[in-house]
Write an enzyme that holds these catalytic residues in place. Structure first.
Site, short mmCIF file in Angstrom:
data_model
loop_
_atom_site.label_atom_id
_atom_site.label_comp_id
_atom_site.label_asym_id
_atom_site.label_seq_id
_atom_site.Cartn_x
_atom_site.Cartn_y
_atom_site.Cartn_z
N HIS A 76 0.88 -1.19 0.00
CA HIS A 76 0.00 0.00 0.00
C HIS A 76 0.90 1.22 0.00
O HIS A 76 1.50 1.56 1.02
CB HIS A 76 -0.91 0.01 1.24
CG HIS A 76 -1.82 1.19 1.30
ND1 HIS A 76 -3.18 1.07 1.53
CD2 HIS A 76 -1.61 2.52 1.16
CE1 HIS A 76 -3.74 2.27 1.53
NE2 HIS A 76 -2.81 3.18 1.32
N HIS A 88 1.57 5.36 -1.69
CA HIS A 88 1.18 6.53 -2.48
C HIS A 88 2.42 7.12 -3.13
O HIS A 88 3.34 7.57 -2.43
CB HIS A 88 0.52 7.59 -1.59
CG HIS A 88 -0.73 7.10 -0.95
ND1 HIS A 88 -1.98 7.23 -1.54
CD2 HIS A 88 -0.96 6.45 0.22
CE1 HIS A 88 -2.89 6.67 -0.75
NE2 HIS A 88 -2.30 6.20 0.31
N LEU A 89 2.45 7.12 -4.46
CA LEU A 89 3.60 7.68 -5.18
C LEU A 89 3.30 9.05 -5.78
O LEU A 89 4.21 9.75 -6.20
CB LEU A 89 4.05 6.72 -6.29
CG LEU A 89 4.80 5.47 -5.85
CD1 LEU A 89 5.07 4.56 -7.04
CD2 LEU A 89 6.11 5.83 -5.16
N ARG A 90 2.00 9.40 -5.85
CA ARG A 90 1.59 10.68 -6.47
C ARG A 90 2.03 10.74 -7.94
O ARG A 90 2.21 9.73 -8.58
CB ARG A 90 2.13 11.89 -5.68
CG ARG A 90 2.02 11.80 -4.16
CD ARG A 90 0.61 11.70 -3.65
NE ARG A 90 0.54 11.88 -2.21
CZ ARG A 90 -0.43 11.43 -1.44
NH1 ARG A 90 -1.45 10.75 -1.97
NH2 ARG A 90 -0.42 11.64 -0.16
N ASN A 146 -5.26 7.18 -5.92
CA ASN A 146 -6.00 8.41 -5.54
C ASN A 146 -5.27 9.68 -5.99
O ASN A 146 -4.98 10.57 -5.21
CB ASN A 146 -6.29 8.45 -4.03
CG ASN A 146 -5.04 8.49 -3.16
OD1 ASN A 146 -4.00 7.97 -3.54
ND2 ASN A 146 -5.14 9.10 -1.99
N LYS A 152 -9.31 -0.46 -5.70
CA LYS A 152 -9.33 0.21 -4.41
C LYS A 152 -10.69 0.83 -4.14
O LYS A 152 -11.22 1.59 -4.96
CB LYS A 152 -8.26 1.31 -4.40
CG LYS A 152 -8.24 2.15 -3.14
CD LYS A 152 -7.67 1.39 -1.95
CE LYS A 152 -7.89 2.17 -0.66
NZ LYS A 152 -6.67 2.31 0.12
N HIS A 200 -10.41 0.88 2.00
CA HIS A 200 -10.18 1.88 3.05
C HIS A 200 -11.36 1.76 4.01
O HIS A 200 -12.46 2.20 3.70
CB HIS A 200 -10.09 3.29 2.47
CG HIS A 200 -9.77 4.32 3.52
ND1 HIS A 200 -8.55 4.95 3.60
CD2 HIS A 200 -10.50 4.78 4.56
CE1 HIS A 200 -8.55 5.76 4.67
NE2 HIS A 200 -9.72 5.68 5.25
N HIS A 237 -4.42 -0.87 5.91
CA HIS A 237 -3.95 -0.11 7.08
C HIS A 237 -4.88 -0.22 8.29
O HIS A 237 -5.44 0.77 8.74
CB HIS A 237 -3.69 1.36 6.73
CG HIS A 237 -4.71 2.04 5.85
ND1 HIS A 237 -6.06 1.99 6.10
CD2 HIS A 237 -4.57 2.79 4.74
CE1 HIS A 237 -6.69 2.68 5.18
NE2 HIS A 237 -5.82 3.17 4.33
N LEU A 285 -4.71 9.02 8.10
CA LEU A 285 -5.98 8.32 8.16
C LEU A 285 -5.79 6.87 7.74
O LEU A 285 -5.04 6.62 6.79
CB LEU A 285 -7.02 9.00 7.25
CG LEU A 285 -7.53 10.33 7.80
CD1 LEU A 285 -8.36 11.06 6.77
CD2 LEU A 285 -8.32 10.12 9.10
N ASP A 304 1.54 2.56 3.53
CA ASP A 304 0.70 3.75 3.37
C ASP A 304 1.55 5.02 3.42
O ASP A 304 1.08 6.06 3.88
CB ASP A 304 -0.42 3.79 4.42
CG ASP A 304 -1.52 4.79 4.07
OD1 ASP A 304 -1.58 5.23 2.90
OD2 ASP A 304 -2.30 5.12 4.96
N ALA A 307 -3.80 14.55 5.75
CA ALA A 307 -3.51 13.28 6.41
C ALA A 307 -2.45 12.52 5.64
O ALA A 307 -2.53 12.42 4.42
CB ALA A 307 -4.79 12.44 6.48
#
Ligand code: NCD
Ligand code: ZN
Length: 346
Positions: free
Chosen positions: A13, A15-17, A41, A99, A136, A174, A219, A247, A263
């Protein structure tokens, strides 16, 4: 034990943006990890197979010289997601999970799901083809206290969805509560759960006592100490259903250190050192490979990595930059608040 060699870990899990942030944070993950489940996301979200393919290409272009890293792509479930598109993206090998964000639950989740009946067709298709749903797990009802949102979600949303969709493979993302741990343990092997590094280290006091610490706000929000202890016991148990999903969620400092901070904790840089510390504290170093390297691929039906990562404990504390300078701005690295003597040997 002062030295331990694991199959190269994966992050289930992450986040690489995109853009300058992606280029800035990607090396922090590729240094130690072979693969990661990449969260969709973005703004706008990664909804279709074509969008996931384009995002994967942008990640590959941003890869540091010489890195070998396989980004495992996910699709962001919306109420208009096409089951056939999901099935095609999975069949091609591009997409490894879908997701589910309840609309409004977290960063960039406004395109998520409000009416779960609208995604029935997609979930049924996923059950049929064995594609995991990453969830989530927090309700968004304003009447539910933020510290109770995970437990209420399990009872009122997750369990009913799973009962209504036999065979659906689900990852509780998470998890932050003993309720999450207990639910995961009570179910069969079509349910997995990821645990972050930071939720093994902080409880809600770390966020709030002595002044607000925006870099500990994420979060789902960290809960009471007894929940943290349940997460530690689960993560270090070696049980196949629990695996690492950091995360790691970068936000530039100005968006964290302000009146309404975003967050997310950024742990890509120091996760493996921190995990070695935690597992040693629990007397469970021998189970670090299960949590970080073996249980995840088993759930996702992928091979365990053949390459290895060695962690070494020395007399001098590990150091890392307080901030990563990205083209998008500075990103503060998670500070555990104690010295760590385990070093990952790159
Ligand atoms: C994540 C983000 O910033 O994208 N934030 C977080 O606190 N974990 C979103 C998420 O995974 O909830
Ligand atoms: Zn996340």
């Amino acid at each position: 034990m002062t030295r331990i060699t694991l199959p190269r870990p994966d992050d289930w899990h992450l986040h690489l943006r995109d853009g300058a942030m992606l280029s800035g944070v990607l090396p922090e993950t590729t240094r130690h990890f072979a693969r990661a489940i990449v969260m969709p996301n973005l703004v706008p979200p990664v909804v279709t197979g074509a969008e996931a393919a384009a995002y994967r290409d942008r990640i590959l272009v941003a890869m540091p010289e010489g890195a070998t890293f396989d980004p495992l792509m996910t699709l962001y479930l919306t109420e208009t997601t096409d089951p056939a598109d999901v099935a095609a993206a999975a069949a091609s090998g591009l997409v490894k999970a879908v997701k589910l964000y309840p609309a409004g639950a977290t960063t960039n989740s406004h395109s998520g799901v409000r009416d779960f009946d609208k995604v029935r067709g997609v979930l049924e298709k996923m059950a049929e083809i064995g594609l995991p749903l990453c969830v989530h797990g927090e309700v968004v009802d304003p009447a539910v206290d933020i510290f109770d949102r995970e437990a209420v979600f399990i009872e009122t949303v997750l369990d009913p969805i799973r009962r209504a969709t036999p065979g659906l493979r689900v990852v509780m993302e998470h998890i932050t509560t003993k309720d999450g741990v207990d639910y995961a343990r009570s179910q069969g092997d079509d349910l997995g759960a990821t645990i972050t590094t930071h939720h093994l280290i902080i409880n809600r006091n770390h966020i709030l006592v002595g002044g607000i610490k925006p870099h500990y706000y994420c979060l789902p929000v960290a809960k009471r100490e007894h929940h943290r202890l349940a997460l530690r016991a689960a993560a270090t148990s070696g049980e196949a259903r629990f695996f690492l999903g950091t995360d790691s969620a970068p936000h530039v400092d100005p968006l964290k250190e302000c009146a309404c901070g975003c967050a997310g904790c950024f742990t890509a840089t120091n996760t493996m050192s921190l995990l070695a510390h935690v597992f040693e504290e629990e007397g469970k170093l021998a189970n670090l490979a299960a949590f970080a390297s073996e249980n995840g691929p088993r759930f996702y039906r992928l091979p365990v990595n053949k390459e290895t990562l060695t962690l070494e404990k020395t007399a001098s504390a590990a150091t890392w930059p307080a901030k990563i300078e990205t083209g998008a701005g500075p990103v503060t690295v998670f500070d555990p608040g104690f010295p760590v003597f385990w070093h990952a040997i790159d």
